[in-house]
Design a protein around this motif. Structure first.
Motif, PDB file in Angstrom:
ATOM      1  N   ILE A  33       0.866  -1.190   0.000  1.00  0.00           N
ATOM      2  CA  ILE A  33       0.000   0.000   0.000  1.00  0.00           C
ATOM      3  C   ILE A  33       0.903   1.241   0.000  1.00  0.00           C
ATOM      4  CG2 ILE A  33      -1.687   1.315   1.345  1.00  0.00           C
ATOM      5  CD1 ILE A  33      -2.672  -1.321   2.499  1.00  0.00           C
ATOM      6  N   PRO A  34       0.547   2.272  -0.772  1.00  0.00           N
ATOM      7  CA  PRO A  34       1.362   3.503  -0.774  1.00  0.00           C
ATOM      8  C   PRO A  34       1.517   4.091   0.633  1.00  0.00           C
ATOM      9  CG  PRO A  34      -0.275   3.573  -2.520  1.00  0.00           C
ATOM     10  CD  PRO A  34      -0.593   2.356  -1.685  1.00  0.00           C
ATOM     11  N   GLU A  35       2.658   4.708   0.883  1.00  0.00           N
ATOM     12  CA  GLU A  35       2.957   5.270   2.209  1.00  0.00           C
ATOM     13  C   GLU A  35       2.000   6.384   2.616  1.00  0.00           C
ATOM     14  OE1 GLU A  35       5.065   4.044   4.519  1.00  0.00           O
ATOM     15  OE2 GLU A  35       5.327   2.425   3.069  1.00  0.00           O
ATOM     16  N   ASP A  36       1.340   7.027   1.639  1.00  0.00           N
ATOM     17  CA  ASP A  36       0.438   8.137   1.981  1.00  0.00           C
ATOM     18  C   ASP A  36      -1.001   7.682   2.223  1.00  0.00           C
ATOM     19  OD1 ASP A  36      -0.173   7.523  -0.645  1.00  0.00           O
ATOM     20  OD2 ASP A  36      -0.103   9.584  -1.353  1.00  0.00           O
ATOM     21  N   TRP A  37      -1.245   6.365   2.173  1.00  0.00           N
ATOM     22  CA  TRP A  37      -2.578   5.826   2.454  1.00  0.00           C
ATOM     23  C   TRP A  37      -2.916   6.059   3.919  1.00  0.00           C
ATOM     24  CZ3 TRP A  37      -3.918   1.752   5.795  1.00  0.00           C
ATOM     25  CH2 TRP A  37      -5.213   1.269   5.669  1.00  0.00           C
ATOM     26  N   VAL A  38      -4.201   6.275   4.209  1.00  0.00           N
ATOM     27  CA  VAL A  38      -4.647   6.453   5.593  1.00  0.00           C
ATOM     28  C   VAL A  38      -5.819   5.523   5.890  1.00  0.00           C
ATOM     29  CG1 VAL A  38      -3.882   8.859   5.765  1.00  0.00           C
ATOM     30  CG2 VAL A  38      -6.210   8.360   5.002  1.00  0.00           C
ATOM     31  N   CYS A  39      -6.009   5.238   7.164  1.00  0.00           N
ATOM     32  CA  CYS A  39      -7.126   4.401   7.614  1.00  0.00           C
ATOM     33  C   CYS A  39      -8.432   5.019   7.120  1.00  0.00           C
ATOM     34  CB  CYS A  39      -7.114   4.315   9.137  1.00  0.00           C
ATOM     35  SG  CYS A  39      -8.515   3.381   9.822  1.00  0.00           S
ATOM     36  N   PRO A  40      -9.289   4.222   6.469  1.00  0.00           N
ATOM     37  CA  PRO A  40     -10.540   4.782   5.948  1.00  0.00           C
ATOM     38  C   PRO A  40     -11.549   5.162   7.028  1.00  0.00           C
ATOM     39  CG  PRO A  40     -10.489   2.417   5.612  1.00  0.00           C
ATOM     40  CD  PRO A  40      -9.123   2.815   6.124  1.00  0.00           C
ATOM     41  N   VAL A  41     -11.329   4.722   8.266  1.00  0.00           N
ATOM     42  CA  VAL A  41     -12.262   5.034   9.346  1.00  0.00           C
ATOM     43  C   VAL A  41     -11.815   6.260  10.141  1.00  0.00           C
ATOM     44  CG1 VAL A  41     -13.312   4.172  11.484  1.00  0.00           C
ATOM     45  CG2 VAL A  41     -13.043   2.645   9.521  1.00  0.00           C
ATOM     46  N   CYS A  42     -10.537   6.265  10.576  1.00  0.00           N
ATOM     47  CA  CYS A  42     -10.110   7.358  11.463  1.00  0.00           C
ATOM     48  C   CYS A  42      -9.033   8.269  10.875  1.00  0.00           C
ATOM     49  CB  CYS A  42      -9.659   6.798  12.811  1.00  0.00           C
ATOM     50  SG  CYS A  42      -8.110   5.881  12.737  1.00  0.00           S
ATOM     51  N   GLY A  43      -8.448   7.888   9.726  1.00  0.00           N
ATOM     52  CA  GLY A  43      -7.537   8.782   9.031  1.00  0.00           C
ATOM     53  C   GLY A  43      -6.083   8.754   9.454  1.00  0.00           C
ATOM     54  N   VAL A  44      -5.681   7.820  10.329  1.00  0.00           N
ATOM     55  CA  VAL A  44      -4.267   7.743  10.702  1.00  0.00           C
ATOM     56  C   VAL A  44      -3.479   7.004   9.617  1.00  0.00           C
ATOM     57  CG1 VAL A  44      -4.732   7.861  13.177  1.00  0.00           C
ATOM     58  CG2 VAL A  44      -4.532   5.622  12.069  1.00  0.00           C
ATOM     59  N   GLY A  45      -2.157   7.159   9.638  1.00  0.00           N
ATOM     60  CA  GLY A  45      -1.314   6.554   8.618  1.00  0.00           C
ATOM     61  C   GLY A  45      -0.925   5.112   8.910  1.00  0.00           C
ATOM     62  N   LYS A  46      -0.167   4.551   7.980  1.00  0.00           N
ATOM     63  CA  LYS A  46       0.265   3.150   8.089  1.00  0.00           C
ATOM     64  C   LYS A  46       1.072   2.878   9.355  1.00  0.00           C
ATOM     65  CE  LYS A  46       1.775   0.844   4.557  1.00  0.00           C
ATOM     66  NZ  LYS A  46       2.552   0.448   3.346  1.00  0.00           N
ATOM     67  N   ASP A  47       1.747   3.897   9.890  1.00  0.00           N
ATOM     68  CA  ASP A  47       2.559   3.711  11.097  1.00  0.00           C
ATOM     69  C   ASP A  47       1.725   3.313  12.312  1.00  0.00           C
ATOM     70  OD1 ASP A  47       4.784   4.373   9.643  1.00  0.00           O
ATOM     71  OD2 ASP A  47       4.923   6.414  10.402  1.00  0.00           O
ATOM     72  N   ASP A  48       0.418   3.573  12.249  1.00  0.00           N
ATOM     73  CA  ASP A  48      -0.459   3.254  13.374  1.00  0.00           C
ATOM     74  C   ASP A  48      -1.151   1.897  13.218  1.00  0.00           C
ATOM     75  OD1 ASP A  48      -0.199   5.577  15.155  1.00  0.00           O
ATOM     76  OD2 ASP A  48      -1.017   6.683  13.465  1.00  0.00           O
ATOM     77  N   PHE A  49      -0.639   1.063  12.324  1.00  0.00           N
ATOM     78  CA  PHE A  49      -1.167  -0.287  12.144  1.00  0.00           C
ATOM     79  C   PHE A  49      -0.150  -1.303  12.631  1.00  0.00           C
ATOM     80  CE2 PHE A  49      -4.098   1.910   9.536  1.00  0.00           C
ATOM     81  CZ  PHE A  49      -5.180   1.071   9.288  1.00  0.00           C
ATOM     82  N   GLU A  50      -0.659  -2.432  13.133  1.00  0.00           N
ATOM     83  CA  GLU A  50       0.223  -3.520  13.547  1.00  0.00           C
ATOM     84  C   GLU A  50      -0.364  -4.838  13.054  1.00  0.00           C
ATOM     85  OE1 GLU A  50      -1.418  -4.198  18.099  1.00  0.00           O
ATOM     86  OE2 GLU A  50       0.284  -2.861  17.783  1.00  0.00           O
TER      87      GLU A  50
END
Length: 54
Positions: A33-50
């Motif tokens: 997924i592109p680095e500028d993608w954000v969570c579709p629900v809350c808008g945070v970036g990939k760094d906030d996923f685990e």
């Protein structure tokens, strides 16, 4: 392919489903997924996923 969960809102990215509304096709690994993608629900970036373990 592994699922990933948003640590803010708990939305789970499932690579089998993708995120079509954001242009992410089904079958797209989270790593691809592109680095500028954000969570579709809350808008945070990939760094906030685990990685998500069911």
């Amino acid at each position: 392919m592994k699922k990933y969960i948003c640590t803010v809102c708990q939305w789970v990215y499932d690579p089998e489903v993708g995120d079509p509304e954001s242009g992410i096709e089904p079958g797209t690994a989270f790593e691809d997924i592109p680095e500028d993608w954000v969570c579709p629900v809350c808008g945070v970036g990939k760094d906030d996923f685990e990685p998500y373990e069911e």
